[in-house]
Design a protein around this motif. Sequence first.
Motif, mmCIF file in Angstrom:
data_model
loop_
_atom_site.group_PDB
_atom_site.id
_atom_site.type_symbol
_atom_site.label_atom_id
_atom_site.label_comp_id
_atom_site.label_asym_id
_atom_site.label_seq_id
_atom_site.Cartn_x
_atom_site.Cartn_y
_atom_site.Cartn_z
ATOM 1 N N PRO A 49 -22.896 35.958 6.443
ATOM 2 C CA PRO A 49 -22.259 34.760 7.003
ATOM 3 C C PRO A 49 -20.874 35.019 7.575
ATOM 4 C CG PRO A 49 -23.329 34.213 4.919
ATOM 5 C CD PRO A 49 -23.413 35.704 5.066
ATOM 6 N N GLU A 50 -20.097 35.897 6.948
ATOM 7 C CA GLU A 50 -18.751 36.179 7.456
ATOM 8 C C GLU A 50 -18.803 36.814 8.841
ATOM 9 O OE1 GLU A 50 -19.880 36.852 4.483
ATOM 10 O OE2 GLU A 50 -18.463 36.085 2.987
ATOM 11 N N GLN B 261 -25.107 29.283 10.427
ATOM 12 C CA GLN B 261 -25.614 28.248 9.528
ATOM 13 C C GLN B 261 -26.860 28.714 8.778
ATOM 14 O OE1 GLN B 261 -23.734 25.351 9.048
ATOM 15 N NE2 GLN B 261 -22.425 26.688 10.288
ATOM 16 N N VAL B 262 -27.784 29.329 9.499
ATOM 17 C CA VAL B 262 -29.023 29.805 8.867
ATOM 18 C C VAL B 262 -28.712 30.834 7.786
ATOM 19 C CG1 VAL B 262 -31.120 31.148 9.284
ATOM 20 C CG2 VAL B 262 -30.514 29.275 10.828
ATOM 21 N N SER B 263 -27.710 31.680 8.025
ATOM 22 C CA SER B 263 -27.364 32.718 7.050
ATOM 23 C C SER B 263 -26.814 32.135 5.756
ATOM 24 C CB SER B 263 -26.338 33.686 7.652
ATOM 25 O OG SER B 263 -25.059 33.077 7.763
ATOM 26 N N GLU C 108 -28.214 26.701 5.727
ATOM 27 C CA GLU C 108 -27.993 25.384 6.332
ATOM 28 C C GLU C 108 -28.901 25.204 7.550
ATOM 29 O OE1 GLU C 108 -26.087 23.123 5.008
ATOM 30 O OE2 GLU C 108 -25.386 24.452 3.411
ATOM 31 N N PRO C 109 -29.148 23.947 7.965
ATOM 32 C CA PRO C 109 -30.002 23.705 9.137
ATOM 33 C C PRO C 109 -29.316 24.105 10.445
ATOM 34 C CG PRO C 109 -29.102 21.639 8.322
ATOM 35 C CD PRO C 109 -28.728 22.674 7.309
ATOM 36 N N GLN C 110 -30.130 24.461 11.413
ATOM 37 C CA GLN C 110 -29.614 24.776 12.742
ATOM 38 C C GLN C 110 -29.207 23.503 13.481
ATOM 39 O OE1 GLN C 110 -31.881 27.664 15.110
ATOM 40 N NE2 GLN C 110 -33.358 27.783 13.432
ATOM 41 N N ARG C 111 -28.363 23.674 14.471
ATOM 42 C CA ARG C 111 -28.007 22.550 15.332
ATOM 43 C C ARG C 111 -28.703 22.659 16.686
ATOM 44 N NH1 ARG C 111 -21.759 21.368 16.347
ATOM 45 N NH2 ARG C 111 -21.969 20.725 14.156
ATOM 46 N N TYR C 112 -28.854 23.868 17.202
ATOM 47 C CA TYR C 112 -29.354 24.039 18.567
ATOM 48 C C TYR C 112 -30.758 24.654 18.621
ATOM 49 C CZ TYR C 112 -24.341 23.451 19.371
ATOM 50 O OH TYR C 112 -23.059 22.982 19.365
ATOM 51 N N SER C 113 -31.363 24.922 17.473
ATOM 52 C CA SER C 113 -32.728 25.473 17.395
ATOM 53 C C SER C 113 -32.868 26.786 18.169
ATOM 54 C CB SER C 113 -33.737 24.445 17.920
ATOM 55 O OG SER C 113 -33.677 23.261 17.168
ATOM 56 N N THR C 114 -31.934 27.693 17.968
ATOM 57 C CA THR C 114 -31.976 28.973 18.676
ATOM 58 C C THR C 114 -32.558 30.102 17.831
ATOM 59 O OG1 THR C 114 -29.756 29.618 17.948
ATOM 60 C CG2 THR C 114 -29.917 28.327 19.986
ATOM 61 N N THR D 46 -35.279 31.922 15.139
ATOM 62 C CA THR D 46 -36.662 31.915 14.660
ATOM 63 C C THR D 46 -36.782 32.879 13.489
ATOM 64 O OG1 THR D 46 -37.261 33.649 16.244
ATOM 65 C CG2 THR D 46 -37.579 31.349 16.930
ATOM 66 N N GLY D 47 -37.845 32.745 12.718
ATOM 67 C CA GLY D 47 -38.049 33.619 11.580
ATOM 68 C C GLY D 47 -37.133 33.256 10.426
ATOM 69 N N THR D 48 -37.013 34.160 9.488
ATOM 70 C CA THR D 48 -36.189 33.934 8.303
ATOM 71 C C THR D 48 -35.127 35.020 8.199
ATOM 72 O OG1 THR D 48 -37.695 35.213 6.907
ATOM 73 C CG2 THR D 48 -38.081 32.832 7.062
ATOM 74 N N ARG D 49 -34.049 34.696 7.507
ATOM 75 C CA ARG D 49 -32.970 35.647 7.275
ATOM 76 C C ARG D 49 -32.543 35.539 5.820
ATOM 77 N NH1 ARG D 49 -30.966 37.781 11.840
ATOM 78 N NH2 ARG D 49 -29.245 38.668 10.644
ATOM 79 N N PRO D 50 -32.000 36.637 5.246
ATOM 80 C CA PRO D 50 -31.474 36.550 3.886
ATOM 81 C C PRO D 50 -30.343 35.530 3.813
ATOM 82 C CG PRO D 50 -31.672 38.839 4.607
ATOM 83 C CD PRO D 50 -31.905 37.985 5.807
ATOM 84 N N ILE D 51 -30.292 34.787 2.717
ATOM 85 C CA ILE D 51 -29.257 33.772 2.533
ATOM 86 C C ILE D 51 -28.065 34.391 1.813
ATOM 87 C CG2 ILE D 51 -28.734 31.503 1.565
ATOM 88 C CD1 ILE D 51 -30.804 31.495 3.815
ATOM 89 N N ASN D 52 -26.876 34.173 2.394
ATOM 90 C CA ASN D 52 -25.623 34.668 1.800
ATOM 91 C C ASN D 52 -25.697 36.154 1.456
ATOM 92 O OD1 ASN D 52 -24.290 32.119 1.899
ATOM 93 N ND2 ASN D 52 -25.416 31.475 0.071
#
Length: 313
Positions: free
Chosen positions: A237-238, A270-272, A275-281, A283-289
């Motif tokens: 996220p950083e 946000q996804v990282s 949190e939800p996306q704002r612009y829907s750019t 796809t897929g999944t990413r590790p959280i934090n």
Amino acid sequence: MNSTILTQRPALTAAVGYICLHVVLVFGSVAVADGDTGSLVAAGGLSIVYYLLITAFGMVLLAVTAASLSRGWLIGGFTTVVALVAMRYVFGTAAGILTIMALFAIVFLPYVVAASILARLLVSRFGGDRLGGLPTHHLTRTGMFVASVFLVAMVGGSVLAVAAAPPAVPAEDWPADRQLNYLERTDQRDRETGAVVDRRRDYQRAERVLSLLTAGKADAPEEWLDAAIVLHHGTCPEHFELANRLAVAANESAAVTATDWVRLTYDRWQVSMGEPQRYSTQTGTRPINAACHPPVPAELNVSAPLAGVSDAV
């Protein structure tokens, strides 16, 4: 022993060997990374070893199956490999598709090969006369040849792109603006050719960008955008927050239009964090934090990386 059995047995041996090496690499990677995928990237060579394994497996299958096919098949297979590898350097969109296919091969190939081995053993044991010949049938060998051609072209093409790629980072004595421009160009070019499969290159670029930002050497909108593009391919996220704040600062200047990058970096940030996306750019999944690889220097303010700079531009 007839020729069909001689042709089939090396293929089965290669498949079993591939699965065994895959298991060794997985457990070895877990030991090195200690549960953190970013550590695996930072470890160096292991980030590319699996691609080499799959390329070698594809080449073994090519050698095994080619002996039973006509010259026309061999010429067609060779031409296809050359054409698909060459496309990476000519058509960016096609290269991106091939790289995505290579990534899918990385994920799903072990399951396909394991299922094929199981099916081969079951057919040989219980298939009877009607099914017993399937593993050595001409169509089976042809299908294996075609699959191995695409495997070598997709995955092997990415490995070749890594070998042929210029250094991920420039000399440290270059001016900051020239360094950042070089970093952005190699970041994008890696994604066009497939060299992106070597995540060490992303690590090295992000490390250099963080160093330049910490030293306060990025002082123009074009440089902020170059830095944002590189950090957009970070790990945590950083990194993504830095990328977004740099893209926003560049976009607010009169010199750069970076609306797309503002949206991309914001959504990834946000996804990282889950949190939800704002612009829907994204796809897929990413590790959280996830942990940061490379780490963000303590003296770099992630929330205000250009404090004292952006007001002066």
